[in-house]
Write a protein that holds these residues in place. Sequence first.
Motif, mmCIF file in Angstrom:
data_model
loop_
_atom_site.group_PDB
_atom_site.id
_atom_site.type_symbol
_atom_site.label_atom_id
_atom_site.label_comp_id
_atom_site.label_asym_id
_atom_site.label_seq_id
_atom_site.Cartn_x
_atom_site.Cartn_y
_atom_site.Cartn_z
ATOM 1 N N VAL A 135 -3.810 7.463 1.922
ATOM 2 C CA VAL A 135 -2.783 7.723 0.897
ATOM 3 C C VAL A 135 -1.687 8.604 1.487
ATOM 4 O O VAL A 135 -0.491 8.331 1.343
ATOM 5 C CB VAL A 135 -3.419 8.387 -0.350
ATOM 6 C CG1 VAL A 135 -2.327 8.842 -1.315
ATOM 7 C CG2 VAL A 135 -4.355 7.412 -1.053
ATOM 8 N N ALA A 155 -5.268 9.430 -6.555
ATOM 9 C CA ALA A 155 -4.655 8.198 -6.051
ATOM 10 C C ALA A 155 -5.626 7.461 -5.132
ATOM 11 O O ALA A 155 -5.707 6.230 -5.150
ATOM 12 C CB ALA A 155 -3.361 8.519 -5.308
ATOM 13 N N GLU A 194 2.308 1.557 -3.516
ATOM 14 C CA GLU A 194 1.269 1.999 -4.444
ATOM 15 C C GLU A 194 1.029 3.510 -4.323
ATOM 16 O O GLU A 194 0.954 4.232 -5.318
ATOM 17 C CB GLU A 194 -0.020 1.233 -4.136
ATOM 18 C CG GLU A 194 -1.090 1.369 -5.178
ATOM 19 C CD GLU A 194 -2.308 0.508 -4.851
ATOM 20 O OE1 GLU A 194 -2.536 0.228 -3.652
ATOM 21 O OE2 GLU A 194 -3.016 0.118 -5.785
ATOM 22 N N ARG A 206 -8.137 5.753 -7.337
ATOM 23 C CA ARG A 206 -7.539 4.641 -8.087
ATOM 24 C C ARG A 206 -7.314 3.423 -7.192
ATOM 25 O O ARG A 206 -7.508 2.284 -7.615
ATOM 26 C CB ARG A 206 -6.203 5.116 -8.694
ATOM 27 C CG ARG A 206 -5.403 4.049 -9.431
ATOM 28 C CD ARG A 206 -5.784 3.961 -10.901
ATOM 29 N NE ARG A 206 -5.313 5.114 -11.649
ATOM 30 C CZ ARG A 206 -4.108 5.175 -12.240
ATOM 31 N NH1 ARG A 206 -3.285 4.149 -12.142
ATOM 32 N NH2 ARG A 206 -3.744 6.240 -12.913
ATOM 33 N N THR A 207 -6.882 3.687 -5.948
ATOM 34 C CA THR A 207 -6.476 2.565 -5.083
ATOM 35 C C THR A 207 -7.587 2.077 -4.169
ATOM 36 O O THR A 207 -7.492 0.977 -3.612
ATOM 37 C CB THR A 207 -5.298 2.984 -4.182
ATOM 38 O OG1 THR A 207 -5.730 4.070 -3.338
ATOM 39 C CG2 THR A 207 -4.107 3.436 -5.001
ATOM 40 N N LYS A 218 0.828 -1.213 0.000
ATOM 41 C CA LYS A 218 0.000 0.000 0.000
ATOM 42 C C LYS A 218 0.863 1.264 0.000
ATOM 43 O O LYS A 218 0.505 2.268 -0.614
ATOM 44 C CB LYS A 218 -0.951 -0.002 1.201
ATOM 45 C CG LYS A 218 -2.090 -0.996 1.035
ATOM 46 C CD LYS A 218 -3.133 -0.852 2.108
ATOM 47 C CE LYS A 218 -4.317 -1.766 1.821
ATOM 48 N NZ LYS A 218 -5.373 -1.678 2.818
ATOM 49 N N GLN A 263 -8.022 3.449 -1.411
ATOM 50 C CA GLN A 263 -7.617 3.912 -0.075
ATOM 51 C C GLN A 263 -8.255 5.290 0.153
ATOM 52 O O GLN A 263 -8.474 6.041 -0.804
ATOM 53 C CB GLN A 263 -6.097 4.067 0.020
ATOM 54 C CG GLN A 263 -5.293 2.792 -0.207
ATOM 55 C CD GLN A 263 -3.779 3.067 -0.133
ATOM 56 O OE1 GLN A 263 -3.329 3.929 0.595
ATOM 57 N NE2 GLN A 263 -3.014 2.309 -0.897
#
Lengths: 176, 215
Positions: free
Chosen positions: A157, A146, A131, A149-150, A128, A152
């Motif tokens: 992030v 981000a 990423e 996309r993830t 994580k 999270q």
Amino acid sequence: MIADEPTLARLMAQSQAGDRQAYTVLLTEAQLWLERYFRRRVAPAQMDDLVQEVLMALHHKRATWDSSRAFLPWLAAIARYRWVDHLRRVYRNEEEALGDHDAAEESEEEAVLARMSLERLFVHLPDKQVEAIELVKIEGLSIAEASHRTGQSESAVKVNIHRGLRKLAALIEKAE
Amino acid sequence: MTMNRAPNPLIDALAEELVPVKPMTMRGGMAAVAVAVAVTLVLVELFHGMWQDAFAGAATPFFWVTNGLLAVLGLASATSVVRIAGPRVGNRHEAPQWALAAVVVLPLAAIAALLLGHSDESPLADRYGLECAQLSLAFSLVIAGTLVLWLRRGAPVSLAVAGFHTGLAAGALGAAAYGLSCPLTGETHLGIWHVVPVFAMALAGRFAVPHLVRW
């Protein structure tokens, strides 16, 4: 072709003694070596600034190289230190510039190369954190992008970037 | 060897201002540490006075074990700090960890002795304990200052380790130097009050030193 380790070490020893001609050759060789070293680790637009920073650091800290030890591992440690510092600054700048998404897009190939080059240090980090750093620091996504996309949260992030950079800083000398 | 390319004005400027420098060597760093330890011993003698009877055989084995282990920890940590000032990919700074593990045995042994009834000297009832801890901290400052100055001259890239080991080195060498002046030789007094300052200095170093040596 860049000079080999014994040649660089000899040039550095001469530079410590005040030989300006040897120093000019050493810095020119170091510049070439650093450009190759950073090529896939920073965005091309930021390459020159980072190389200049390391050359300045080499200059100011030249007394810290011990001639009984190899030159390139010394230069690489300084380069990594400045690189991690560079990543931190990029993050801060992006934090201040949140909402500005007009930055020029880099080619996918450059982004992939940059990602691959960091893997050597990233193998020590949780997925994580890797990423989050890859998306924000290498590909240039915003925190919100981000996060989307993830999957999270934005806070996660940020925390993962912060913790990942701390670990990278601790790995500067260790990760070979 | 060098490709043809546009000249870099920065390289010309740096070469122009080049002056000879004296390389920072391990030998130079360890000499600085030796001087700091000598100054600390002189200060202990001046302000507190060495316990002369210890050298005449009055000290218990635990006295020498404690101060000996502290000295080894201090030396291992100081060596690590001197080395950290010259960065290198591939450096390992692990020796102090093992010396620290050995020193941790001291308070554990003291606690075990208390719990098992082999000792009746409670650390909380030790009227000189806090004073010894404070003096150990005070006598670690010269060594701490020397190591911080060395790191500031150098190019440390492992800042957290540099800070932790600076605290360990200063705390352990300061405690060992002061320990030679303390006539209390019980395992609880030595194992607790002469070791706690080392942990305190290590923590302080871990958080304070990186701010002082960042470059």
